[in-house]
Design an enzyme around this catalytic site. Sequence first.
Site, PDB file in Angstrom:
ATOM      1  N   LYS A 223       0.821  -1.223   0.000  1.00  0.00           N
ATOM      2  CA  LYS A 223       0.000   0.000   0.000  1.00  0.00           C
ATOM      3  C   LYS A 223       0.848   1.264   0.000  1.00  0.00           C
ATOM      4  O   LYS A 223       2.037   1.245   0.296  1.00  0.00           O
ATOM      5  CB  LYS A 223      -0.991  -0.045   1.158  1.00  0.00           C
ATOM      6  CG  LYS A 223      -2.136  -0.998   0.829  1.00  0.00           C
ATOM      7  CD  LYS A 223      -3.302  -0.915   1.768  1.00  0.00           C
ATOM      8  CE  LYS A 223      -4.419  -1.823   1.253  1.00  0.00           C
ATOM      9  NZ  LYS A 223      -5.462  -2.041   2.250  1.00  0.00           N
ATOM     10  N   ARG A 257      -3.804  -9.848   4.929  1.00  0.00           N
ATOM     11  CA  ARG A 257      -4.250  -9.953   3.536  1.00  0.00           C
ATOM     12  C   ARG A 257      -3.098  -9.487   2.656  1.00  0.00           C
ATOM     13  O   ARG A 257      -2.707  -8.319   2.740  1.00  0.00           O
ATOM     14  CB  ARG A 257      -5.496  -9.072   3.355  1.00  0.00           C
ATOM     15  CG  ARG A 257      -6.107  -9.110   1.972  1.00  0.00           C
ATOM     16  CD  ARG A 257      -7.300  -8.162   1.898  1.00  0.00           C
ATOM     17  NE  ARG A 257      -7.942  -8.182   0.595  1.00  0.00           N
ATOM     18  CZ  ARG A 257      -7.526  -7.451  -0.441  1.00  0.00           C
ATOM     19  NH1 ARG A 257      -6.501  -6.636  -0.324  1.00  0.00           N
ATOM     20  NH2 ARG A 257      -8.171  -7.530  -1.592  1.00  0.00           N
TER      21      ARG A 257
HETATM   22  N1  HH2 Z   1      -7.605  -3.610   0.779  1.00  0.00           N
HETATM   23  C1  HH2 Z   1      -7.938  -3.619  -0.536  1.00  0.00           C
HETATM   24  C2  HH2 Z   1      -9.051  -4.347  -0.984  1.00  0.00           C
HETATM   25  N2  HH2 Z   1      -9.797  -5.064  -0.112  1.00  0.00           N
HETATM   26  N3  HH2 Z   1     -10.217  -5.817   2.084  1.00  0.00           N
HETATM   27  C3  HH2 Z   1      -9.913  -5.811   3.388  1.00  0.00           C
HETATM   28  N4  HH2 Z   1     -10.652  -6.521   4.250  1.00  0.00           N
HETATM   29  N5  HH2 Z   1      -8.850  -5.095   3.883  1.00  0.00           N
HETATM   30  C4  HH2 Z   1      -8.055  -4.343   3.057  1.00  0.00           C
HETATM   31  O1  HH2 Z   1      -7.108  -3.693   3.566  1.00  0.00           O
HETATM   32  C5  HH2 Z   1      -8.356  -4.326   1.658  1.00  0.00           C
HETATM   33  C6  HH2 Z   1      -9.472  -5.080   1.193  1.00  0.00           C
HETATM   34  C7  HH2 Z   1      -7.113  -2.841  -1.499  1.00  0.00           C
HETATM   35  O2  HH2 Z   1      -6.084  -3.646  -2.031  1.00  0.00           O
HETATM   36  P1  HH2 Z   1      -6.174  -4.394  -3.438  1.00  0.00           P
HETATM   37  O3  HH2 Z   1      -7.295  -5.392  -3.435  1.00  0.00           O
HETATM   38  O4  HH2 Z   1      -4.860  -4.961  -3.771  1.00  0.00           O
HETATM   39  O5  HH2 Z   1      -6.430  -3.233  -4.477  1.00  0.00           O
HETATM   40  P2  HH2 Z   1      -7.697  -2.709  -5.279  1.00  0.00           P
HETATM   41  O6  HH2 Z   1      -8.707  -2.186  -4.309  1.00  0.00           O
HETATM   42  O7  HH2 Z   1      -7.133  -1.613  -6.149  1.00  0.00           O
HETATM   43  O8  HH2 Z   1      -8.268  -3.845  -6.090  1.00  0.00           O
END
Ligand code: HH2
Length: 285
Positions: A223, A257
């Site tokens: 992040k 995660r």
């Molecule tokens: N962060 C993201 C997405 N979902 N869910 C939970 N429970 N906690 C988190 O910190 C979290 C999440 C963002 O990361 P990522 O899925 O890699 O990116 P994007 O939202 O751009 O798909």
Amino acid sequence: MSLTLRCGTMSYDLAARTHLMGVLNVTPDSFSDGGRFLDPDNAFRRAIEMEEGGADFIDIGGESTKPGSAPVTVEDELRRVLPVIERCSGRLTVPISIDTTKSEVARAAIDAGATLINDVSAGVFDPAIVSLAGRSDVPMILMHMQGTPATMQNQPIYGDVTREVAAFLDERAKNAQGLGVKQVIIDPGIGFGKSLEHNIRLIRELHILTTSGHPVLVGVSRKSFIGSILNLPVGDRMEGTAAAVAACIFAGVHIVRVHDVREMKRVAVMCDALKPLHVRADLTL
Ligand code: HH2
């Protein structure tokens, strides 16, 4: 003390070791793996790779929540995630989690084999998702976000960020339990409507959440707060992620995660071996 999380026929003792959730984004625009897994066969291969690397859950998402991202329709989200869930269901040994805020998407995902709901809005965007989790007897991850992905990074404001996040999550957990959700996991939502200082403070004060009575999941992987501290682009944040994962584990977090499952599994095993004895898992689900 044991702390059992049940997802379908699988169960984990969350107090026994740190568990890993592998991220699988079936989106064109996710901040770090966008566009890589749009082909369902590629996505399935990635899921298997993460399972072999030590993932305890595979979190499948069809809508990016990165700052400034635009919402996706139910139809588009389903078109992305369902073929992947259908391929994974029955072939993975670990539970499939659906990363969505929409009850229609969650319902179809459960019908296709998902056994865990990950809602980054904690049931705020679509309250029907909470009663769905209750009716379907599926555990639910409730995450804190200030605002919406489109606007959340425009000057987020808190008095005491950790206390406010903890109070919000406690209220959402009680609401979910009242609607029949038997197992709730809380998540402070690193990067979701938080400045660099807010993210750092939340991680430093994670003990407030991990002693609140609910299991805790945290997503720090790759992040932007890591990029800000190290001045590194998204493709070069492995060590920063490892350090942040270690900080989470030493604060008593139960699930991390992550994108880099194989590497973070090694970090988690090391941290579990070295974890101070006073970091206990005295919790109820
Ligand atoms: N962060 C993201 C997405 N979902 N869910 C939970 N429970 N906690 C988190 O910190 C979290 C999440 C963002 O990361 P990522 O899925 O890699 O990116 P994007 O939202 O751009 O798909």
